[in-house]
Scaffold this motif. Structure first.
Motif, PDB file in Angstrom:
ATOM      1  N   ARG A  95       0.806  -1.217   0.000  1.00 12.26           N
ATOM      2  CA  ARG A  95       0.000   0.000   0.000  1.00 12.26           C
ATOM      3  C   ARG A  95       0.841   1.269   0.000  1.00 12.26           C
ATOM      4  O   ARG A  95       0.372   2.327  -0.414  1.00 12.26           O
ATOM      5  N   ARG A 103      -4.599   2.871  -4.053  1.00  9.94           N
ATOM      6  CA  ARG A 103      -4.761   2.523  -2.636  1.00  9.94           C
ATOM      7  C   ARG A 103      -6.123   2.968  -2.111  1.00  9.94           C
ATOM      8  O   ARG A 103      -6.840   2.202  -1.467  1.00  9.94           O
ATOM      9  N   GLU A 104      -6.500   4.205  -2.391  1.00  8.44           N
ATOM     10  CA  GLU A 104      -7.779   4.716  -1.877  1.00  8.44           C
ATOM     11  C   GLU A 104      -8.969   3.974  -2.479  1.00  8.44           C
ATOM     12  O   GLU A 104      -9.945   3.700  -1.775  1.00  8.44           O
ATOM     13  N   GLU A 107      -8.976   0.472  -0.689  1.00 15.14           N
ATOM     14  CA  GLU A 107      -9.287   0.523   0.745  1.00 15.14           C
ATOM     15  C   GLU A 107     -10.685   1.053   1.020  1.00 15.14           C
ATOM     16  O   GLU A 107     -11.306   0.652   1.998  1.00 15.14           O
ATOM     17  N   GLU A 114      -7.504  -1.890   4.709  1.00 16.76           N
ATOM     18  CA  GLU A 114      -7.023  -0.784   5.536  1.00 16.76           C
ATOM     19  C   GLU A 114      -6.821  -1.239   6.985  1.00 16.76           C
ATOM     20  O   GLU A 114      -5.834  -0.911   7.607  1.00 16.76           O
TER      21      GLU A 114
END
Length: 121
Positions: A95, A103-104, A107, A114
Motif C-alpha cells: 500500500r 490505494r484509496e 481501501e 485498511e
C-alpha cells in the motif's frame, strides 16, 4: 453573469483516477482467484515492456506483479491474476508502494485491507 451548470464544472484529475481504479474492482476479495505459486506471464495489454513473467515464489517478483496488475489491469485481469490471500498478506507493504489513487479505491471498497494494514503497521 452566466451561471455555470454542474455539467460545465471542471473535473479534478484525482476524481477521474479514483473512478478509473474503482471501476476495475472485483465485487468481493473472494473473487480474486489467481494463482498462489509458480510462474505467471502477464499479457501485453498489462505489461508492454520489460519483465512479463513473474515467479510468485519470489517475494519481490510477486510484489511487482501485484503492483503492475493493480495499476494496469482491468477487472478481468485483476480477478484472473490476483489471489485474495496473497493480496491480504502483501497489502501492508504494498500500500505504500502503489499510487494513492489505487490505494484509496481499494481501501474504500474493501475496509479489511485498511484494517489489516493498520494492524500490521
Amino acid at each position: 453573469m452566466v451561471q455555470q451548470s454542474p455539467l460545465d464544472a471542471p473535473i479534478a484529475a484525482a476524481d477521474v483516477l479514483h473512478e478509473r481504479y474503482a471501476g476495475r474492482l472485483p465485487d468481493a476479495l473472494e473473487d480474486l482467484g489467481g494463482p498462489e505459486r509458480g510462474a505467471v506471464e502477464l499479457p501485453l495489454h498489462i505489461v508492454w515492456s520489460g519483465l512479463r513473467t513473474y515467479d510468485l515464489d519470489r517475494p519481490r517478483q510477486c510484489m511487482g506483479l501485484y503492483r503492475t496488475v493493480l495499476a494496469e489491469g482491468q477487472r478481468d485481469d485483476i480477478v484472473r491474476f490476483l489471489n485474495r490471500d496473497l493480496l491480504l498478506a502483501q497489502w501492508p507493504m504494498m500500500r505504500i508502494m502503489i499510487s494513492r489513487h489505487v490505494r484509496e479505491a481499494w481501501e474504500s471498497a474493501f475496509p479489511e485491507l485498511e484494517h489489516g494494514a493498520s494492524a500490521a503497521g
